[in-house]
Design an enzyme around this catalytic site. Structure first.
Site, PDB file in Angstrom:
ATOM      1  N   ARG A  67       0.844  -1.196   0.000  1.00 17.39           N
ATOM      2  CA  ARG A  67       0.000   0.000   0.000  1.00 17.39           C
ATOM      3  C   ARG A  67       0.874   1.238   0.000  1.00 17.39           C
ATOM      4  O   ARG A  67       2.033   1.205   0.366  1.00 17.39           O
ATOM      5  CB  ARG A  67      -0.917   0.002   1.240  1.00 17.39           C
ATOM      6  CG  ARG A  67      -1.987  -1.079   1.182  1.00 17.39           C
ATOM      7  CD  ARG A  67      -2.850  -1.094   2.442  1.00 17.39           C
ATOM      8  NE  ARG A  67      -3.524   0.176   2.617  1.00 17.39           N
ATOM      9  CZ  ARG A  67      -3.370   0.964   3.686  1.00 17.39           C
ATOM     10  NH1 ARG A  67      -2.580   0.619   4.675  1.00 17.39           N
ATOM     11  NH2 ARG A  67      -4.017   2.095   3.763  1.00 17.39           N
ATOM     12  N   LYS A 132       4.338  -6.755  11.887  1.00 19.70           N
ATOM     13  CA  LYS A 132       3.501  -7.044  10.716  1.00 19.70           C
ATOM     14  C   LYS A 132       3.701  -8.487  10.237  1.00 19.70           C
ATOM     15  O   LYS A 132       4.818  -8.915   9.941  1.00 19.70           O
ATOM     16  CB  LYS A 132       3.840  -6.069   9.600  1.00 19.70           C
ATOM     17  CG  LYS A 132       2.895  -6.190   8.419  1.00 19.70           C
ATOM     18  CD  LYS A 132       2.722  -4.868   7.751  1.00 19.70           C
ATOM     19  CE  LYS A 132       2.050  -4.994   6.405  1.00 19.70           C
ATOM     20  NZ  LYS A 132       1.728  -3.704   5.822  1.00 19.70           N
ATOM     21  N   ARG A 267       0.097   6.009  13.169  1.00 24.47           N
ATOM     22  CA  ARG A 267       1.019   5.312  14.071  1.00 24.47           C
ATOM     23  C   ARG A 267       0.493   5.424  15.492  1.00 24.47           C
ATOM     24  O   ARG A 267      -0.282   6.344  15.821  1.00 24.47           O
ATOM     25  CB  ARG A 267       2.428   5.902  13.970  1.00 24.47           C
ATOM     26  CG  ARG A 267       2.513   7.334  14.421  1.00 24.47           C
ATOM     27  CD  ARG A 267       3.926   7.865  14.242  1.00 24.47           C
ATOM     28  NE  ARG A 267       3.933   9.265  14.640  1.00 24.47           N
ATOM     29  CZ  ARG A 267       4.624   9.758  15.670  1.00 24.47           C
ATOM     30  NH1 ARG A 267       5.383   8.979  16.387  1.00 24.47           N
ATOM     31  NH2 ARG A 267       4.570  11.039  15.967  1.00 24.47           N
TER      32      ARG A 267
HETATM   33  C1  BTN Z   1       0.753  -3.726   2.363  1.00 18.41           C
HETATM   34  O1  BTN Z   1       0.642  -4.053   3.545  1.00 18.41           O
HETATM   35  O2  BTN Z   1       1.384  -2.718   2.051  1.00 18.41           O
HETATM   36  C2  BTN Z   1       0.096  -4.564   1.300  1.00 18.41           C
HETATM   37  C3  BTN Z   1       0.967  -5.696   0.848  1.00 18.41           C
HETATM   38  C4  BTN Z   1       0.306  -6.578  -0.177  1.00 18.41           C
HETATM   39  C5  BTN Z   1       1.244  -7.603  -0.735  1.00 18.41           C
HETATM   40  C6  BTN Z   1       0.546  -8.576  -1.628  1.00 18.41           C
HETATM   41  S1  BTN Z   1       1.563  -9.952  -2.074  1.00 18.41           S
HETATM   42  C7  BTN Z   1       0.386 -10.457  -3.255  1.00 18.41           C
HETATM   43  C8  BTN Z   1      -0.117  -9.205  -3.929  1.00 18.41           C
HETATM   44  N1  BTN Z   1       0.737  -8.809  -5.017  1.00 18.41           N
HETATM   45  C9  BTN Z   1       1.337  -7.640  -4.792  1.00 18.41           C
HETATM   46  O3  BTN Z   1       2.115  -7.070  -5.571  1.00 18.41           O
HETATM   47  N2  BTN Z   1       0.952  -7.154  -3.618  1.00 18.41           N
HETATM   48  C10 BTN Z   1       0.023  -8.031  -2.951  1.00 18.41           C
END
Ligand code: BTN
Length: 269
Positions: A67, A132, A267
């Site tokens: 994100r 996380k 945060r």
């Molecule tokens: C976050 O917490 O920032 C979101 C992370 C999301 C990661 C997943 S892995 C599968 C899918 N493909 C990606 O490129 N991103 C999501």
């Protein structure tokens, strides 16, 4: 048990055999790639007609997305990278709670795999002991027929010990093997898909209301003092749950602010 020399490969049959046939029967396709840029992008490249209920998993992502423009660390064979396409009739405005439904589904799947004590940090991070464990990236597009095409991407850290050197991640992380050393990626993928399909069906027909009790149980921010950054301003207050649209409620002492996920980062303070 984690064995970096020969990680268990993702296995389509093992995953499908772990899913209730009624639910697996709702999937248009399930494919496993060795290496992709991003499983979300791989779904988005499918012909539009094939995207609904298509699932792609990958052993590795070369440019996994997080994100807010972050990258998602996606080494080969270690973690779960899974994306699911879903088309909703209706506008994006009704889908504000979708990222929360994805997080709840992931959290439920982790509980079914034997994990406990994990919590959701609004809107859709899953934390274990404040670190996380999983992230979800929901990307949406409105198509010319007025339908909303969503791609829901989930990354679960399965075998990425906190002690591992050389990993550049800008926040504390943990992995599933720290608690469940024998849990395999195939074993977690099956309940994850079951929960997603079941819950997306419910969300499509009934909206977010049926999920509110579970959200209250898993809300890791509720009652915590937090600072929220939104539109170049920051607000401090106490997290007070969510409203009916999935927005975070922040009690600043003088007002109750409602903050939407696209706009803010936060945060604990
Ligand atoms: C976050 O917490 O920032 C979101 C992370 C999301 C990661 C997943 S892995 C599968 C899918 N493909 C990606 O490129 N991103 C999501």
């Amino acid at each position: 048990m984690s064995n970096p020399a020969s990680p268990e490969r993702l296995d389509k049959l093992v995953i499908l055999n772990g899913i209730d046939p009624v639910l697996s029967g709702k999937l248009a396709s399930l494919s496993i790639e060795s290496s992709v840029d991003s499983t979300n992008s791989a779904i988005q490249r499918l012909p539009v007609a094939d995207q609904h209920t298509a699932v792609i998993l990958a052993e590795q992502q070369t440019t996994g997305r997080g994100r807010r423009g972050r990258r998602w660390h996606s080494p080969f064979g270690r973690n779960l990278y899974l994306s699911l396409g879903w088309t909703f009739e209706g506008s994006l405005a009704e889908l504000g709670c979708l990222p929360l439904v994805v997080a709840l589904s992931t959290a439920r799947a982790l509980s079914r795999a034997g994990l406990n004590g994990h919590k959701i940090k609004w809107p859709n991070d899953i934390l274990l002991d404040g670190r996380k464990l999983c992230g979800c990236l929901v990307e949406m597009q409105l198509d010319s027929k007025g339908c909303s095409r969503a791609v829901m991407g989930i990354g679960i850290n399965v075998d990425m010990p906190e002690s591992e050197a050389g990993i550049e991640i800008d926040q504390p992380w943990t992995d599933l093997h720290s608690r469940l050393p024998d849990c395999s990626r195939n074993t977690i993928a099956a309940p994850l898909l079951e929960e997603l399909i079941k819950n997306l069906d419910i969300f499509t027909s009934k909206g977010f209301a049926p999920f509110v009790p579970l959200w209250k149980q898993l809300d890791g921010l509720y009652g915590q003092r937090i600072e929220v950054f939104a539109s170049e301003r920051s607000h401090k207050g106490i997290a007070a749950g969510i409203d009916a649209s999935g927005a975070l409620l922040l009690d600043t002492g003088s007002e109750l602010l409602s903050l939407h996920s696209g706009e803010v980062s936060l945060r604990r303070v």
